[in-house]
Scaffold this motif. Structure first.
Motif, short mmCIF file in Angstrom:
data_model
loop_
_atom_site.label_atom_id
_atom_site.label_comp_id
_atom_site.label_asym_id
_atom_site.label_seq_id
_atom_site.Cartn_x
_atom_site.Cartn_y
_atom_site.Cartn_z
N HIS A 237 -11.71 0.91 2.66
CA HIS A 237 -10.59 1.43 2.87
C HIS A 237 -10.54 2.90 3.00
O HIS A 237 -10.87 3.41 2.11
CB HIS A 237 -9.60 0.89 1.53
CG HIS A 237 -8.29 1.41 1.58
ND1 HIS A 237 -7.38 1.80 0.77
CD2 HIS A 237 -7.35 1.40 2.98
CE1 HIS A 237 -6.29 2.34 1.28
NE2 HIS A 237 -6.37 2.05 2.53
N GLU A 239 -8.51 6.08 2.80
CA GLU A 239 -7.08 6.07 1.90
C GLU A 239 -5.93 6.44 2.87
O GLU A 239 -4.78 6.07 2.60
CB GLU A 239 -7.51 7.29 1.02
CG GLU A 239 -6.21 7.68 0.20
CD GLU A 239 -6.55 8.90 -0.70
OE1 GLU A 239 -6.18 9.01 -2.02
OE2 GLU A 239 -6.99 10.00 -0.15
N ARG A 246 -2.14 -0.31 1.03
CA ARG A 246 -2.28 -0.74 -0.31
C ARG A 246 -1.42 -1.91 -0.72
O ARG A 246 -2.12 -2.84 -1.61
CB ARG A 246 -1.78 0.34 -1.41
CG ARG A 246 -2.66 1.68 -1.26
CD ARG A 246 -2.50 2.54 -2.23
NE ARG A 246 -3.10 3.84 -2.13
CZ ARG A 246 -4.37 4.03 -2.71
NH1 ARG A 246 -5.10 2.87 -3.28
NH2 ARG A 246 -5.20 5.09 -2.46
N THR A 263 -12.19 2.58 -1.90
CA THR A 263 -11.27 3.57 -1.04
C THR A 263 -11.95 4.77 -1.00
O THR A 263 -12.25 5.56 -2.19
CB THR A 263 -9.89 3.60 -1.67
OG1 THR A 263 -9.20 2.49 -1.78
CG2 THR A 263 -9.11 4.54 -0.89
#
Length: 291
Positions: A237, A239, A246, A263
């Motif tokens: 992921h 960020e 999320r 992340t």
């Protein structure tokens, strides 16, 4: 394993996934007899050479196959733009697996490549043992799709020198993360093609945007597909991603107990997977996670 014995090689096969047969290119890394196979599939406007650094490392443990999706890289362009669809991309990848006589593989997909991987992993008799999703999930908000569609539908840029193209790539793909000069040069070299008129253009068919022009009108929802996936999944992921929130990640974790999430701070869509830290993380997961 000594990778110098099995250097990277370029291959082609013919797919009949649309009304017109077309040639699909792919790079091959590692021992061709290795039963452990990893397929790496790029994002919407990218190509197989994005994975060179990753594949060179993983080739010590894997046979790594990186295809150019039709309309990208060294693969053919389709004569009818309406054929650039998920159905054709999926059929091409099934044809690739058949061409290589592979019944089960591990899969790493960036963005579009991850969506294809999810669909394959959700099949009743899944072809995928372990799945790595690079900044993509079963839900993409239309707010994330709008800027992508806007960029794709603009007039294709032309560059008189690779240095001009590199500046374009640094701007458009700034969310890939902090890359070295040599890494930007690599992405530029393989992300452009020299046109017969003497200028450089992007290494994909501008008509791939055809089927996306209406995509930004609504969210992309593949939750029903996600719920069918049973194999271990590693989710990478960015960020700052506008494609993977999320909230989506939390919902993915609720419905998939074997999901591991990593992340990367300061990165958006999508991590380039060229940094040593990212490559080592992927390698460790592949070598240690249960099948």
């Amino acid at each position: 394993m000594n990778n110098t014995l099995f250097p990277m090689s370029q291959h082609y096969f013919t797919s009949m996934a649309s009304a017109n047969t077309h040639r699909i290119a792919y790079t091959h890394w590692g021992d061709p007899t290795n039963p452990k196979v990893l397929i790496c599939v790029h994002g919407l406007t990218r190509n197989s050479r994005d994975f060179d650094s990753l594949a060179a490392t993983l080739a010590s443990h894997y046979r790594v196959i990186c295809p150019d999706m039709v309309g990208r890289g060294q693969s053919d362009w389709l004569s009818h733009p309406e054929q650039y669809t998920a159905e054709v991309y999926l059929a091409d990848m099934l044809a690739l697996l058949k061409h290589l006589n592979l019944s089960q593989v591990d899969w790493l997909g960036t963005s579009m490549g991850g969506l294809i991987g999810m669909i394959l992993a959700a099949q009743p008799q899944p072809l995928i043992r372990r799945l790595i999703l690079n900044d993509i999930g079963p839900f993409i908000p239309k707010e994330g799709l709008i800027p992508l569609v806007q960029r794709l539908t603009q007039s294709p840029p032309q560059f008189m020198a690779l240095s001009e193209a590199e500046q374009f790539f640094r701007l458009v793909h700034s969310q890939f993360g902090p890359l070295t000069d040599s890494q930007w040069q690599h992405l530029t070299q393989h992300g452009t093609q020299l046109h017969e008129d003497g200028y450089y253009c992007l290494a994909y068919d501008p008509k791939i945007a055809h089927t996306f022009q209406s995509a930004a009108d609504s969210d992309m929802d593949l939750w029903s597909t996600w719920k069918m996936i049973r194999c271990p999944v590693l989710l990478l992921h960015g960020e700052q991603s506008i494609f993977l929130s999320r909230t989506t990640i939390a919902q993915m974790q609720k419905t998939h107990p074997q999901l591991k999430v990593v992340t990367f701070p300061g990165i958006g869509h999508a991590p380039a997977l060229m940094a040593e830290e990212q490559i080592n993380l992927i390698q460790e997961w592949l070598l240690t996670v249960n099948r």
